[in-house]
Design a protein around this motif. Structure first.
Motif, PDB file in Angstrom:
ATOM      1  N   TYR A 315       0.848  -1.194   0.000  1.00 35.74           N
ATOM      2  CA  TYR A 315       0.000   0.000   0.000  1.00 35.74           C
ATOM      3  C   TYR A 315       0.885   1.245   0.000  1.00 35.74           C
ATOM      4  O   TYR A 315       1.807   1.382   0.826  1.00 35.74           O
ATOM      5  CB  TYR A 315      -0.904   0.010   1.229  1.00 35.74           C
ATOM      6  CG  TYR A 315      -2.131  -0.859   1.117  1.00 35.74           C
ATOM      7  CD1 TYR A 315      -3.404  -0.303   1.054  1.00 35.74           C
ATOM      8  CD2 TYR A 315      -2.026  -2.246   1.063  1.00 35.74           C
ATOM      9  CE1 TYR A 315      -4.539  -1.099   0.966  1.00 35.74           C
ATOM     10  CE2 TYR A 315      -3.138  -3.049   0.968  1.00 35.74           C
ATOM     11  CZ  TYR A 315      -4.402  -2.469   0.921  1.00 35.74           C
ATOM     12  OH  TYR A 315      -5.526  -3.256   0.822  1.00 35.74           O
ATOM     13  N   THR A 316       0.599   2.154  -0.913  1.00 37.31           N
ATOM     14  CA  THR A 316       1.379   3.390  -1.026  1.00 37.31           C
ATOM     15  C   THR A 316       0.451   4.554  -1.309  1.00 37.31           C
ATOM     16  O   THR A 316      -0.758   4.387  -1.537  1.00 37.31           O
ATOM     17  CB  THR A 316       2.406   3.294  -2.173  1.00 37.31           C
ATOM     18  OG1 THR A 316       1.706   3.109  -3.408  1.00 37.31           O
ATOM     19  CG2 THR A 316       3.396   2.167  -1.954  1.00 37.31           C
ATOM     20  N   ILE A 317       1.029   5.739  -1.304  1.00 37.43           N
ATOM     21  CA  ILE A 317       0.324   6.962  -1.668  1.00 37.43           C
ATOM     22  C   ILE A 317       1.042   7.560  -2.866  1.00 37.43           C
ATOM     23  O   ILE A 317       2.261   7.799  -2.823  1.00 37.43           O
ATOM     24  CB  ILE A 317       0.300   7.958  -0.498  1.00 37.43           C
ATOM     25  CG1 ILE A 317      -0.563   7.409   0.637  1.00 37.43           C
ATOM     26  CG2 ILE A 317      -0.205   9.323  -0.953  1.00 37.43           C
ATOM     27  CD1 ILE A 317      -0.422   8.150   1.926  1.00 37.43           C
ATOM     28  N   LYS A 318       0.309   7.777  -3.927  1.00 38.39           N
ATOM     29  CA  LYS A 318       0.923   8.328  -5.127  1.00 38.39           C
ATOM     30  C   LYS A 318       1.372   9.761  -4.848  1.00 38.39           C
ATOM     31  O   LYS A 318       0.583  10.592  -4.407  1.00 38.39           O
ATOM     32  CB  LYS A 318      -0.069   8.290  -6.292  1.00 38.39           C
ATOM     33  CG  LYS A 318       0.584   8.374  -7.659  1.00 38.39           C
ATOM     34  CD  LYS A 318      -0.384   7.881  -8.710  1.00 38.39           C
ATOM     35  CE  LYS A 318       0.284   7.715 -10.063  1.00 38.39           C
ATOM     36  NZ  LYS A 318      -0.616   7.082 -11.027  1.00 38.39           N
ATOM     37  N   GLY A 319       2.645  10.018  -5.100  1.00 41.58           N
ATOM     38  CA  GLY A 319       3.204  11.333  -4.818  1.00 41.58           C
ATOM     39  C   GLY A 319       3.683  11.485  -3.394  1.00 41.58           C
ATOM     40  O   GLY A 319       3.943  12.613  -2.955  1.00 41.58           O
ATOM     41  N   TRP A 320       3.816  10.379  -2.656  1.00 39.52           N
ATOM     42  CA  TRP A 320       4.207  10.429  -1.241  1.00 39.52           C
ATOM     43  C   TRP A 320       5.420  11.338  -1.022  1.00 39.52           C
ATOM     44  O   TRP A 320       6.398  11.303  -1.768  1.00 39.52           O
ATOM     45  CB  TRP A 320       4.546   9.026  -0.759  1.00 39.52           C
ATOM     46  CG  TRP A 320       4.876   8.948   0.699  1.00 39.52           C
ATOM     47  CD1 TRP A 320       4.020   8.741   1.735  1.00 39.52           C
ATOM     48  CD2 TRP A 320       6.182   9.098   1.280  1.00 39.52           C
ATOM     49  NE1 TRP A 320       4.700   8.747   2.933  1.00 39.52           N
ATOM     50  CE2 TRP A 320       6.039   8.972   2.685  1.00 39.52           C
ATOM     51  CE3 TRP A 320       7.447   9.334   0.762  1.00 39.52           C
ATOM     52  CZ2 TRP A 320       7.106   9.064   3.569  1.00 39.52           C
ATOM     53  CZ3 TRP A 320       8.521   9.433   1.637  1.00 39.52           C
ATOM     54  CH2 TRP A 320       8.343   9.288   3.018  1.00 39.52           C
ATOM     55  N   GLY A 321       5.338  12.185   0.003  1.00 35.70           N
ATOM     56  CA  GLY A 321       6.450  13.051   0.362  1.00 35.70           C
ATOM     57  C   GLY A 321       6.577  14.298  -0.470  1.00 35.70           C
ATOM     58  O   GLY A 321       7.483  15.107  -0.237  1.00 35.70           O
ATOM     59  N   THR A 322       5.693  14.505  -1.447  1.00 32.35           N
ATOM     60  CA  THR A 322       5.741  15.695  -2.297  1.00 32.35           C
ATOM     61  C   THR A 322       4.439  16.475  -2.154  1.00 32.35           C
ATOM     62  O   THR A 322       3.435  15.942  -1.661  1.00 32.35           O
ATOM     63  CB  THR A 322       5.923  15.312  -3.778  1.00 32.35           C
ATOM     64  OG1 THR A 322       4.674  14.825  -4.301  1.00 32.35           O
ATOM     65  CG2 THR A 322       6.995  14.241  -3.943  1.00 32.35           C
ATOM     66  N   PRO A 323       4.406  17.724  -2.617  1.00 32.03           N
ATOM     67  CA  PRO A 323       3.161  18.490  -2.582  1.00 32.03           C
ATOM     68  C   PRO A 323       2.056  17.907  -3.465  1.00 32.03           C
ATOM     69  O   PRO A 323       0.908  18.349  -3.378  1.00 32.03           O
ATOM     70  CB  PRO A 323       3.587  19.875  -3.083  1.00 32.03           C
ATOM     71  CG  PRO A 323       5.045  19.963  -2.777  1.00 32.03           C
ATOM     72  CD  PRO A 323       5.560  18.563  -2.979  1.00 32.03           C
ATOM     73  N   LEU A 324       2.381  16.939  -4.314  1.00 33.09           N
ATOM     74  CA  LEU A 324       1.384  16.319  -5.191  1.00 33.09           C
ATOM     75  C   LEU A 324       0.689  15.135  -4.536  1.00 33.09           C
ATOM     76  O   LEU A 324      -0.238  14.565  -5.122  1.00 33.09           O
ATOM     77  CB  LEU A 324       2.056  15.829  -6.475  1.00 33.09           C
ATOM     78  CG  LEU A 324       2.824  16.857  -7.317  1.00 33.09           C
ATOM     79  CD1 LEU A 324       3.514  16.166  -8.476  1.00 33.09           C
ATOM     80  CD2 LEU A 324       1.901  17.950  -7.824  1.00 33.09           C
ATOM     81  N   ALA A 325       1.120  14.740  -3.348  1.00 39.49           N
ATOM     82  CA  ALA A 325       0.661  13.491  -2.730  1.00 39.49           C
ATOM     83  C   ALA A 325      -0.856  13.428  -2.640  1.00 39.49           C
ATOM     84  O   ALA A 325      -1.504  14.320  -2.078  1.00 39.49           O
ATOM     85  CB  ALA A 325       1.271  13.337  -1.351  1.00 39.49           C
ATOM     86  N   GLY A 326      -1.427  12.365  -3.215  1.00 38.18           N
ATOM     87  CA  GLY A 326      -2.835  12.074  -3.065  1.00 38.18           C
ATOM     88  C   GLY A 326      -3.750  12.710  -4.078  1.00 38.18           C
ATOM     89  O   GLY A 326      -4.881  12.244  -4.257  1.00 38.18           O
ATOM     90  N   HIS A 327      -3.331  13.757  -4.769  1.00 38.07           N
ATOM     91  CA  HIS A 327      -4.248  14.430  -5.703  1.00 38.07           C
ATOM     92  C   HIS A 327      -4.552  13.520  -6.885  1.00 38.07           C
ATOM     93  O   HIS A 327      -3.653  12.877  -7.443  1.00 38.07           O
ATOM     94  CB  HIS A 327      -3.647  15.741  -6.195  1.00 38.07           C
ATOM     95  CG  HIS A 327      -4.667  16.662  -6.809  1.00 38.07           C
ATOM     96  ND1 HIS A 327      -5.248  16.433  -8.025  1.00 38.07           N
ATOM     97  CD2 HIS A 327      -5.230  17.808  -6.341  1.00 38.07           C
ATOM     98  CE1 HIS A 327      -6.104  17.387  -8.310  1.00 38.07           C
ATOM     99  NE2 HIS A 327      -6.119  18.240  -7.284  1.00 38.07           N
ATOM    100  N   LYS A 328      -5.809  13.479  -7.281  1.00 37.78           N
ATOM    101  CA  LYS A 328      -6.211  12.532  -8.320  1.00 37.78           C
ATOM    102  C   LYS A 328      -5.630  12.878  -9.692  1.00 37.78           C
ATOM    103  O   LYS A 328      -5.618  12.025 -10.585  1.00 37.78           O
ATOM    104  CB  LYS A 328      -7.735  12.443  -8.409  1.00 37.78           C
ATOM    105  CG  LYS A 328      -8.446  13.643  -9.003  1.00 37.78           C
ATOM    106  CD  LYS A 328      -9.944  13.415  -9.014  1.00 37.78           C
ATOM    107  CE  LYS A 328     -10.686  14.571  -9.679  1.00 37.78           C
ATOM    108  NZ  LYS A 328     -10.414  14.631 -11.124  1.00 37.78           N
TER     109      LYS A 328
END
Length: 789
Positions: A315-328
């Motif tokens: 399980y991960t978060i797309k964009g983890w650690g960046t300002p883009l994290a989680g945005h669709k």
């Protein structure tokens, strides 16, 4: 032992370098006039950074091989840069001419790429067939220390159908030593994946005998679950929809707190659990999924210490650690310059040292010492070589009436019977068409491969059968299910054995020619990796007439011409086939620098794969033609079957089984038309490639460069008309008219066939002798060709 301090540092370094590489390509580097976006997938790289860190710097060994998720290519290249395997200029020129490729490429990139990726799903499946190849080598006592074949894939890649064909093929062959690590970020290019997909993923892999390891919670989350109120928090996480989890991640700690308090607050323990954490700490907790937790990843990889195929659902978060994290919208999104400055602050990278490998590293000497002992890189670049195998004496058949497909089977059988180093290294394969493509005699002599011996029950029960199909680790035929994609992937894996494992194999795969198109993506993928194999498409054209259009091929000659890395031939006669197969066994093993042969202007010294388009149609065979000029013409692409006279009005150029019709037509019109010629084209592919290469050479200053096609047609008078004919698309040969400006009448097949006899269909499509004669009868020197009677 897990060195989390250094791994955490490396994780941050890879995250920064991959994102900065993409930022530089899009916002800082001169892109040229009119260029708007270079791209590079910062969010997809970020979701894989911890996984790649824990694998390359902890779990992997030099014998392991990895297919990296295409969109995580920047992270992979950052790994290679840190280890000194990639020059900085290549990284700075990411997605630029001469820089590192958009997606990892073992032929275009200079760093240590194991498997090319790019066409999603293929890179995921390829390690399955590499593992099967490793097992084949082991069964023949040709391998040393075995490695794991690892695929790093995105969850959206699981939509590709070839994934499941490959899983089933692996199950049939007792697959082992394969890991798949799924980046389960639950976001694809256009949105968020459907809820509950993980249930289906785990069920599918379990059904095929894989161990499933779910990496959902990181160490911080597991510790929180142990606190009072933690069970309620875990239940909320498990019930939270994918889209909401992504949205809250993008919004940050305050949004997490409000939503959790709205759903779970005023319950004492859970409220206290949340209150003990500030907004930033709470966000860090909620984003601490298993795929971003280095200790969880390393422990899971260490625990899978046997050879059972294993899938890690991380399980991960797309964009983890960046300002883009989680945005669709983050799949193709890029951090703005302002967002990059926020990210720079979070990473602690000072201005001016963005490319420094060890920028912002608190203990550089300690990290360098750690890197010097990382097992995966201990042996340097992991590309092997294998000596070329000597060719046996060329097999010459004496049959007076036989098809090229049957001739192919007889030649292989003679090679099997004679034995020798090359015969022992041939491995054949077919997608459930072994007998119907004439591999049966080879298999009877050489056996079928399996990791464990399996008896031929019919033979043991004394039931008569033409097939002696016993399985053993020493067998030399791999029987595949009826999935052409798997055939092409297996050809690719065995065709890279010399480079991956240091042991040369000569793969030979057969498939019904119309179904080459079903495996075309994987065929292109195998060629892109520079795999070496012999692909035999048979039966071809409309010659399988009673089977109807679904079993008849039209466009495959054009595929053979267009496919890079593949030399395509369509012999009409057995002696041509014999010459081509003998040459192919050498061509597959070449690895030269690529200087062109100034006779043909083809770069044959680089080698490549070969595609034979064969037929089931029996044909009367010419007498033995053993002169060197004949063999040279066959390999170069064409020769004169009937030399034209100095005042030739008509030349018939044919390829393949329509030789019978071309020869008959030439005899019938020879009395009416002067000096008629018949050109036997054995490879429109090589003939065309030589022509275009010679034109390029002249443009570069080689004024005397002349191709075979030009030499053959230059002697014809300007009024001569070419009639080209093929049991395939007419465009295969119609270009011949452009070589010297001759009028051309192209005959061929452009529509789906139907059932009937070969004669019926050849008449229907206008490629029989009558059609050729009729075309010639409408030709008048110096006047336009009349296309109707």
């Amino acid at each position: 032992m897990i060195d989390l301090d250094h791994l955490e540092t490396l994780h941050r370094r890879l995250l920064w370098l991959s994102c900065w590489t993409i930022h530089n390509a899009n916002h800082l580097r001169d892109k040229g006039e009119g260029e708007v976006k270079v791209g590079g997938h910062q969010a997809s790289s970020a979701s894989m950074a911890a996984i790649i860190t824990s694998l390359y710097f902890h779990a992997l060994r030099p014998e392991d091989r990895v297919a990296v998720k295409p969109h995580a290519g920047p992270v992979f290249h950052a790994v290679q840069y840190l280890m000194g395997n990639l020059p900085l200029e290549k990284l700075k020129n990411f997605r630029g001419y001469g820089g590192v490729q958009s997606y990892p490429s073992r032929t275009k990139d200079v760093d240590d790429v194991d498997f090319s990726t790019g066409s999603v799903g293929l890179g995921a499946a390829f390690p399955i067939f590499a593992s099967m190849t490793q097992d084949y080598l082991r069964g023949h006592d040709w391998t040393g220390k075995e490695g794991r074949m690892v695929a790093l894939i995105g969850d959206a890649e699981l939509d590709e159908g070839n994934i499941y064909e490959a899983l089933q093929e692996g199950w049939k062959h007792d697959l082992r030593n394969v890991w798949w690590v799924i980046d389960y970020n639950r976001q694809s290019l256009d949105g968020v994946v459907r809820e509950g997909l993980w249930h289906r993923i785990e069920a599918i892999f379990s059904a095929f005998g894989w161990r499933v390891v779910r990496l959902k919670y990181g160490a911080l989350q597991r510790a929180a679950f142990a606190e009072p109120g933690g069970e309620a928090l875990r239940d909320w996480i498990d019930a939270c929809p994918n889209a909401l989890y992504s949205a809250l991640t993008f919004q940050g700690g305050a949004a997490w707190r409000k939503r959790l308090m709205d759903d779970l607050g005023d319950q004492g323990a859970i409220t206290a659990l949340l209150d003990r954490r500030g907004d930033a700490e709470l966000a860090g907790l909620m984003e601490n999924l298993g795929g971003h937790c280095l200790s969880s990843l390393c422990e899971a990889f260490d625990a899978a210490d046997d050879d059972r195929p294993t899938v890690f659902l991380a399980y991960t978060i797309k964009g983890w650690g960046t300002p883009l994290a989680g945005h669709k919208d983050n799949h193709a999104g890029l951090m703005t310059p302002a967002q990059m400055e926020i990210f720079r602050g979070a990473m602690g990278v000072p201005v001016g040292v963005e490319w420094e490998p060890f920028a912002a590293v608190p203990d550089e000497s300690g990290l360098r010492a750690f890197l010097s002992g990382v097992p995966f890189f201990a042996k340097g670049r992991r590309r092997f070589e294998a000596p070329a195998l000597p060719r046996p004496e060329r097999v010459k058949l004496s049959d007076r009436m036989l098809s090229t497909q049957a001739g192919f089977g007889k030649i292989l059988d003679e090679i099997a019977k004679a034995g020798g180093p090359l015969a022992d290294r041939i491995v054949t394969m077919a997608p459930d068409v072994t007998v119907s493509t004439n591999l049966g005699p080879w298999v009877n002599r050489r056996g079928l491969f399996a990791r464990a011996a399996r008896a031929d029950t019919f033979r043991d029960e004394r039931i008569p059968s033409a097939q002696k199909w016993a399985f053993s680790p020493k067998g030399q035929h791999v029987e595949l299910g009826i999935a052409e994609m798997n055939l092409m992937l297996m050809l690719g894996a065995t065709g890279l054995s010399h480079s991956l494992f240091g042991q040369r194999l000569i793969p030979v795969g057969t498939v019904y020619d119309p179904f080459v198109a079903r495996g075309l993506d994987a065929l292109n993928y195998a060629c892109y990796q520079d795999a070496r194999f012999l692909l035999v498409g048979t039966p071809s054209g409309v010659t399988l007439a009673p089977e109807g259009g679904a079993h008849q091929s039209i466009g495959t000659p054009l595929i053979g011409m267009a496919q890079d890395g593949l030399a395509a031939f369509e012999p009409a006669f057995l002696d041509e086939l014999s010459v081509i197969m003998d040459w192919s066994f050498d061509y597959l093993q070449r690895d030269g620098e690529g200087d062109p042969n100034e006779r043909t202007w083809l770069r044959d010294e680089t080698g490549g794969s070969v595609y034979l388009r064969l037929s089931t149609r029996p044909m009367e065979q010419p007498q033995h033609r053993g002169d060197p000029g004949f063999a040279e013409g066959v390999i170069d692409g064409a020769y004169w079957l009937r030399e034209p006279g100095s005042n030739a009005e008509v030349v018939i150029a044919y390829q393949g089984t329509v030789a019978t019709e071309a020869i008959e037509a030439a005899g019938r019109i020879g009395g009416d038309r002067r000096d008629i010629g018949v050109l036997a084209v054995t490879s429109a592919d090589r003939l065309n490639a030589g022509w275009t290469a010679a034109r390029r050479a002249r443009a570069r200053g080689h004024a005397t460069a002349m191709s075979l096609a030009e030499r053959l047609l230059a002697r014809l008078p300007a009024h001569c008309t070419l009639i080209t004919v093929i049991d395939g698309h007419p465009a295969t040969l119609s270009w011949l008219g452009a070589v010297a400006g001759h009028r051309t009448v192209p005959l061929g097949v452009e529509h789906f066939g139907q059932t009937g006899t070969i004669g019926d269909l050849y008449r229907h499509f206008g490629i029989d002798a009558d059609a050729i004669v009729a075309a010639a009868s409408r030709i008048a020197p110096g006047r336009p060709i009349r296309l109707s009677a």
